[in-house]
Design an enzyme around this catalytic site. Structure first.
Site, mmCIF file in Angstrom:
data_model
loop_
_atom_site.group_PDB
_atom_site.id
_atom_site.type_symbol
_atom_site.label_atom_id
_atom_site.label_comp_id
_atom_site.label_asym_id
_atom_site.label_seq_id
_atom_site.Cartn_x
_atom_site.Cartn_y
_atom_site.Cartn_z
ATOM 1 C CG ASP A 35 -16.381 45.227 47.639
ATOM 2 O OD1 ASP A 35 -16.029 44.139 48.126
ATOM 3 O OD2 ASP A 35 -15.609 46.075 47.182
ATOM 4 C CD GLU A 37 -23.620 38.894 46.962
ATOM 5 O OE1 GLU A 37 -24.449 38.033 46.647
ATOM 6 O OE2 GLU A 37 -22.403 38.680 47.043
ATOM 7 C CE LYS A 119 7.248 33.735 61.150
ATOM 8 N NZ LYS A 119 5.839 34.127 61.232
ATOM 9 C CE LYS A 285 15.055 36.917 57.837
ATOM 10 N NZ LYS A 285 14.712 38.312 57.539
ATOM 11 C CE LYS A 309 5.881 30.464 63.897
ATOM 12 N NZ LYS A 309 4.584 29.920 63.678
ATOM 13 C CB CYS A 405 -14.949 3.168 56.540
ATOM 14 S SG CYS A 405 -13.477 2.131 56.371
HETATM 15 S S1 IVH Z 1 11.980 36.504 56.462
HETATM 16 C C1 IVH Z 1 10.016 33.477 53.645
HETATM 17 N N1 IVH Z 1 11.946 37.897 58.617
HETATM 18 O O1 IVH Z 1 6.895 35.791 58.493
HETATM 19 C C2 IVH Z 1 10.728 34.655 53.295
HETATM 20 N N2 IVH Z 1 9.865 37.113 57.817
HETATM 21 O O2 IVH Z 1 6.330 32.987 57.800
HETATM 22 C C3 IVH Z 1 11.574 35.187 54.368
HETATM 23 N N3 IVH Z 1 7.956 37.803 59.156
HETATM 24 O O3 IVH Z 1 5.879 36.256 55.184
HETATM 25 C C4 IVH Z 1 10.810 35.802 55.426
HETATM 26 N N4 IVH Z 1 9.080 38.926 60.679
HETATM 27 O O4 IVH Z 1 5.554 38.169 56.782
HETATM 28 C C5 IVH Z 1 11.190 37.222 57.732
HETATM 29 N N5 IVH Z 1 12.123 39.152 60.551
HETATM 30 C C6 IVH Z 1 11.372 38.511 59.664
HETATM 31 C C7 IVH Z 1 9.969 38.430 59.780
HETATM 32 C C8 IVH Z 1 9.254 37.725 58.825
HETATM 33 C C9 IVH Z 1 7.872 38.538 60.280
HETATM 34 C C10 IVH Z 1 6.823 37.187 58.452
HETATM 35 C C11 IVH Z 1 6.774 37.549 56.998
HETATM 36 C C12 IVH Z 1 6.774 36.261 56.248
HETATM 37 C C13 IVH Z 1 6.360 35.300 57.304
HETATM 38 C C14 IVH Z 1 6.900 33.936 56.995
#
Ligand code: IVH
Length: 677
Positions: A35, A37, A119, A285, A309, A405
């Site tokens: 900080d 620096e 997500k 989940k 994704k 190499c």
């Molecule tokens: S569940 C791994 N639910 O994604 C533990 N994560 O790549 C379970 N995230 O660190 C995570 N939306 O920051 C979960 N509906 C959601 C989420 C979510 C965003 C993020 C979270 C986690 C990361 C994992």
């Protein structure tokens, strides 16, 4: 040069430097200077402007110096680790996910119910409530230790400071994703690349008052520690905390079949652009928390969840050249050097071509017009070639059969698939400079020695300057020479020294993972560490005669097969590898691998399994034994306490050996009784 030019030059240099450090801090979340620096640098720029007003007219510091530097927040251990998620990129990956969990749980017919949640692409944080009062708030940090950002989190609107309900658990840890909405981001004048970085920057402000001015929002999506545990499903958890005034995402949906998985995914993808927050996929989940519990975690991620994704952003460009890259396992990957093109906000100039077969199959040539795609943090890939745009004179690409190499490359025969590997490899190990450099990058990485300040770029630089050529060099660095390099000051040198020193004490499992034996990832490294226990036992692998005997025993370990033992044999058959690992060991203090003594039904007991079980897979039986304090062995010896025999096809030889050694035999029905007792 006249004095004015000199001042302008100096001023521009300092701004360039400041921009660089802003990038390290905000975009990479990896500050390189303290900080103090940073403050000094900022002050110097202000002073120059104050004394030379014409500099202000250059308009170079607009939106630049306002952002405060990183603060070293207090590190606090998480009550339970904050893991990451494994990824799925297509429906087949999702089928695999379902298959894996069904196998683990030994489910054959029923569909397992999942909850699909958006997500959120933000910054994760965890909130700890004791008797309903918010007492702690941490960032994810490295997953094990987070940063104390409570005061900043408190500034977020609608984040409960107190839960006003009678039925709350004494301890409640709520995990959430903090974000800045797309519309709020538009009004922000700071120089952040995207809302996610802005949210990260805001959460790590020194002064909560500054954080409070930035409109942070959040969605609560999960829990950490909860005592007593009162929830039965993920769905119920979300509904309940929403009644307690937490903000949860309204788009979560129960899905049961693979069709539903895909339907929900396409639906959310379609409405994605209309949402006022960034999402990069859906998290699926397992809804039933008792099943989540049974599935547990691998070293980095839960088995009960996956991030599916959204398909990646695509763009059209042209291949300027095709080169090869050598990975740390010797894998030769062809890379297309392309005309720079923006894909999803990032400029791309390289794209992977995977392997020789892929180039042949798609007939990819230098000069071709191609479509590329970039998904998340994954390296952009070449999707297809537009052959109509191809130059008539273009020639097929001839794949180089030599490593950079100069040595020959080979394709391995895989005993498990009974096919030649698609990937060509250089097998020189540490004797190949290109492999050696990549191995060094692996060694210093977060999951291995985790040396702060010694990232990939620094390894490249130190390699070129002959400062680090092999792993043991990391521990006898010439700091006087480094001190003279640009960008290194007393503080950063001291930090590096400290980080290097700290990493010299390492646990046996991390050490085994770090040396980069092919097919030995974090999980297998733990299994091996559990077997060898100490450095002394592990180094017996150096001796080829003893090695052969050890490898025979290793095959019996759960998780270790011929692929792994062949790879271990190859690794230690290479004299250079052995010398290098010996030199490295001499610089280290390798701690014995101790499995934490867990109080449970099998505390300090050694078990072995044979045969299949009706109610659970072998993996689950093993994980139950470990959760109950037991250690699972792979071969029968006097050390063993129990041989657990499943009804389906147990190995007779093992049962006889156990009887001879007076080892207690547990039949499947007794095993079930013990678990239910
Ligand atoms: S569940 C791994 N639910 O994604 C533990 N994560 O790549 C379970 N995230 O660190 C995570 N939306 O920051 C979960 N509906 C959601 C989420 C979510 C965003 C993020 C979270 C986690 C990361 C994992």
């Amino acid at each position: 040069m006249n004095e004015k030019n000199e001042i302008v030059k100096n001023y521009k240099l300092k701004i360039k430097n400041l921009k660089k450090h802003n990038k390290y801090y905000y975009e990479k979340d990896n500050p390189k200077i303290s900080d103090a620096e940073y403050d000094t640098l900022k002050q110097e720029i202000f002073d120059l402007e104050k004394n030379n007003k014409y500099l202000i007219d250059l308009n170079l510091t607009k939106n630049l110096v306002g952002s405060a530097p990183a603060k070293r927040f207090k590190k606090i251990k998480h009550l339970s680790p904050m893991l990451s998620l494994s990824n799925a990129f297509n429906i087949d990956d999702m089928r695999d996910f379902q298959k894996k969990i069904s196998n683990f749980l030994n489910y054959t017919k029923q569909n397992i119910v999942l909850l699909a949640e958006p997500k959120i692409d933000g910054i994760s944080a965890t909130l700890i409530y004791e008797k309903g009062k918010l007492v702690k708030g941490l960032s994810r940090g490295d997953g094990l230790y987070g940063e104390d950002i409570l005061e900043n989190l408190r500034t977020i609107k609608n984040l409960p400071q107190k839960i006003l309900s009678k039925d709350i658990p004494n301890l409640l840890e709520v995990r959430c994703e903090v974000y800045i909405s797309k519309s709020d981001f538009k009004n922000l004048k700071d120089n952040f690349a995207n809302p996610r970085n802005a949210a990260g920057g805001s959460l790590r402000q020194k002064d909560p008052k500054v954080t409070s001015k930035i409109p942070l929002k959040y969605f609560a999506y999960g829990f950490g520690s909860v005592k007593p545990m009162i929830f039965k499903t993920q769905d119920e958890f979300l509904v309940t905390i929403s009644k307690w005034n937490f903000i949860t995402n309204p788009l979560s949906k129960i899905v049961a079949s693979i069709n539903d998985v895909e339907k929900q995914h396409s639906y959310i993808d379609k409405i994605r652009s209309s949402l006022d927050y960034d999402i990069d996929g859906l998290v699926y989940k397992i809804n039933d928390l008792s099943l989540q519990q049974r599935l547990g975690n691998t070293s980095n991620s839960p088995r009960w969840a996956i991030a599916y994704k959204f398909s990646a952003e695509k763009a059209i460009t042209r291949i300027k050249d095709i080169t090869i890259q050598v990975g740390r396992t010797g894998a030769i990957t062809p890379v297309a050097k392309v005309e720079p093109v923006t894909v999803g906000g990032v400029i791309v100039s390289n794209a992977t071509l995977h392997n020789e077969d892929e180039i042949k199959r798609k007939d990819i040539r230098i000069g071709d017009t191609i479509q590329i795609q970039r998904a998340g943090d994954v390296i952009p890939q070449v999707l297809s070639v537009d052959k109509s745009k191809r130059d008539k004179k273009s020639k097929s690409f001839i794949f180089p059969y030599k490593c950079l190499c100069g040595s020959k490359t080979t394709k391995e025969y895989s005993k498990s698939t009974k096919k030649l590997d698609a990937v060509r490899r250089c097998i020189k190990g540490y004797s190949c400079d290109f492999i050696a450099k990549e191995k060094l990058k692996h060694i210093v990485s977060k999951e291995a020695f985790d040396i702060d300040g010694l990232g990939k770029k620094v390894i490249e630089q130190f390699w070129d300057l002959n400062l680090i050529k092999k792993p043991s060099d990391i521990f006898s660095l010439n700091y006087d020479k480094i001190k003279k390099l640009e960008g290194w000051g007393t503080l950063s040198i001291n930090n590096l020294k400290k980080a290097v020193e700290k990493s010299q004490t390492i646990s046996l499992d991390k050490f085994i993972y770090s040396i980069g034996i092919r097919h030995i990832g974090q999980e297998n490294a733990k299994i091996l560490a559990g077997f060898f226990n100490s450095k002394k036992e592990f180094t017996k692998l150096f001796d080829s005669k003893i090695r052969k005997k050890i490898l025979i025993n290793l095959v019996d370990l759960d998780g270790i097969g011929e692929t792994q033992t062949d790879s271990i044999d190859n690794f230690f058959s290479n004299e250079t590898n052995v010398t290098i690992i010996r030199d490295l060991i001499n610089k280290l203090n390798i701690k014995n691998y101790s499995i934490q003594n867990i109080d449970g039904k099998f505390s300090n007991k050694k078990l072995m399994f044979t045969g299949g079980f009706k109610n659970m897979s072998r993996s689950e039986a093993k994980s139950i034994a470990e959760k109950n304090g037991g250690k699972v062995l792979g071969s029968i010896s006097k050390k063993l306490d129990f041989l657990v025999v499943g009804e389906s096809k147990p190995t007779k030889r093992k049962i006889e050996q156990a009887k001879q050694l007076n080892i207690k035999i547990i039949l499947e029905k007794d095993w079930n009784k013990i678990l239910n007792s």
